[in-house]
Design an enzyme around this catalytic site. Structure first.
Site, PDB file in Angstrom:
ATOM      1  N   ASN A 229       0.394  -8.860   4.085  1.00  0.00           N
ATOM      2  CA  ASN A 229      -0.810  -8.326   3.696  1.00  0.00           C
ATOM      3  C   ASN A 229      -1.670  -9.266   2.854  1.00  0.00           C
ATOM      4  O   ASN A 229      -1.181 -10.075   2.211  1.00  0.00           O
ATOM      5  CB  ASN A 229      -0.762  -6.916   2.893  1.00  0.00           C
ATOM      6  CG  ASN A 229       0.465  -6.781   2.295  1.00  0.00           C
ATOM      7  OD1 ASN A 229       0.515  -7.174   1.269  1.00  0.00           O
ATOM      8  ND2 ASN A 229       1.524  -5.984   2.731  1.00  0.00           N
TER       9      ASN A 229
ATOM     10  N   THR B 113      -2.261  -1.332   7.835  1.00  0.00           N
ATOM     11  CA  THR B 113      -0.507  -1.278   7.883  1.00  0.00           C
ATOM     12  C   THR B 113      -0.367  -1.136   9.408  1.00  0.00           C
ATOM     13  O   THR B 113      -1.277  -0.938  10.391  1.00  0.00           O
ATOM     14  CB  THR B 113      -0.113   0.020   7.308  1.00  0.00           C
ATOM     15  OG1 THR B 113       1.409  -0.071   7.344  1.00  0.00           O
ATOM     16  CG2 THR B 113      -0.540   1.345   7.939  1.00  0.00           C
TER      17      THR B 113
ATOM     18  N   GLU C 181       1.462  -1.719   0.780  1.00  0.00           N
ATOM     19  CA  GLU C 181       1.459  -2.660  -0.264  1.00  0.00           C
ATOM     20  C   GLU C 181      -0.078  -3.146  -1.036  1.00  0.00           C
ATOM     21  O   GLU C 181       0.253  -3.801  -1.984  1.00  0.00           O
ATOM     22  CB  GLU C 181       2.169  -3.819   0.220  1.00  0.00           C
ATOM     23  CG  GLU C 181       3.535  -3.698   0.542  1.00  0.00           C
ATOM     24  CD  GLU C 181       4.474  -4.970   0.993  1.00  0.00           C
ATOM     25  OE1 GLU C 181       5.184  -5.267   0.232  1.00  0.00           O
ATOM     26  OE2 GLU C 181       4.116  -5.351   1.955  1.00  0.00           O
TER      27      GLU C 181
HETATM   28 ZN   LIG Z   1       6.374  -7.412   1.903  1.00  0.00          ZN
END
Ligand SMILES: [Zn+2]
Length: 357
Positions: free
Chosen positions: A110, A125, A156
């Site tokens: 990410n 996501t 995250e």
């Molecule tokens: Zn990761």
């Protein structure tokens, strides 16, 4: 005099409402600046393909500053402004490079970029970073609440936001699972130092313990390190990097740490002890690094404290010479105990090395 124009310069021109086509004809463009111009269809070569005039929408209007409390309409105008569209293209391009280099797997990895005081652009996501589209990106506030974007933001993001909150200089961060650097993180080994200059200048590496990815605990452990480190290995997980300049630089750190760990892994198999450069040579590199405004915990360390590679087999020890304190008399009992402990440690070390494959 010719000037070198980076992608950041182009972004700055867009942000201030200037026309990137007004760059002097002899300006030297960095590759990322060229890519960005191509994406924006401002580059002369793009227009040479057909004889159509430049797009009438240029120059790009600057994005009006927003906060997480701005109205929905203002946030949407900002989210769809040319400057943010260019940034979305850049994030997708970095996603593609992460995937092509096998730094991400499945929907992993990410990217987050701070676009105003408390608003962050981030990746969604459940989308492969290799095939992400600009319209997939999300806008969140510093608590991770989604402000805009049709796809759900990455789970995250909390870690990126905790990093940004703890380190006000953190403008952009990239997280992925590059295999060689992740292997060091799985083994719990911080890569040794004093081997390759670029690594010393661009990266300052620390290892964070394992916690569930996306949990506040994981975010806190990483955030605890960002004051002095810009490249964090996360045990049994992957790597996260940040930059105070631009998202491209956070990505470069990923390439540099991964190339470094791969080179060391290969070099360690060549059957020769690895050479290092000297602490005073490292000092020169740290001077350059400090000049670039990069964090590093080693600024101001003594030469003998630099290049301490004791976490890396075969182990390069840098002993700090004990300062003689005339007032302290040697205690024979204490010395005998120290000797006993030292012998025990040496014995254990020997066993570990004999057992090591
Ligand atoms: Zn990761």
């Amino acid at each position: 005099m010719k000037s070198v124009i980076s992608a950041r310069d182009i972004e700055e021109l867009l942000r201030t409402g200037s026309d990137p086509r007004s760059l002097p004809p002899d300006a030297i463009l960095t590759p990322s600046a060229r890519d960005l111009l191509r994406d924006l269809e401002f580059h002369g070569a793009a227009n040479h393909r057909d004889s159509s005039p430049p797009p009438p929408s240029a120059p790009a209007a600057p994005a009006a500053p927003v906060t997480a409390r701005s109205s929905q309409g203002d946030l949407e105008a900002f989210f769809n402004s040319p400057a943010i569209q260019a940034l979305k293209d850049q994030v997708c391009d970095i996603g593609r490079r992460l995937w092509q280099r096998a730094y991400v797997d499945g929907n992993g990895g990410n990217i987050a970029v701070r676009v105003s005081e408390d608003v962050v652009l981030c990746t969604p996501t459940l989308v492969s970073k290799g095939f992400m589209k600009p319209e997939d990106l999300c806008l969140v506030d510093l608590q991770g609440n989604q402000l805009l974007g049709s796809k759900k933001r990455t789970s995250e993001i909390l870690m990126h936001l905790q990093m940004m909150q703890r380190q006000p200089k953190d403008l952009a961060s990239v997280h992925c699972h590059p295999p060689y650097a992740t292997a060091f993180a799985v083994a719990g080994i911080e890569p040794p130092t004093c081997m390759i200059p670029e690594y010393e200048v661009f990266c300052a590496v620390a290892l964070a313990p394992y916690r569930t990815p996306g949990s506040p605990e994981m975010g806190k452990l990483v955030a605890d390190l960002v004051e002095n480190y810009n490249t964090i290995l996360m045990a049994n997980h992957g790597v996260v990097t940040w930059s105070h300049n631009h998202v491209e630089e956070a990505y470069w750190r990923m390439e540099i740490i991964e190339a470094y760990c791969r080179t060391l892994t290969v070099a360690a198999q060549l059957g020769k002890p690895l050479n290092t450069f000297s602490p005073d040579q490292l000092k020169d590199l740290l001077k350059i690094k400090q000049g670039l405004g990069f964090v590093d915990p080693r600024y101001g360390l003594k030469e003998c404290e630099l290049c301490d590679n004791d976490q890396w087999r075969p182990g390069v020890q840098c002993a700090v010479p004990a300062e003689k304190t005339p007032a302290t008399e040697a205690d024979p009992d204490a010395e005998a105990l120290v000797q006993k402990v030292t012998d025990l440690i040496m014995e254990n070390l020997h066993i570990q090395r004999v057992d090591a494959p």
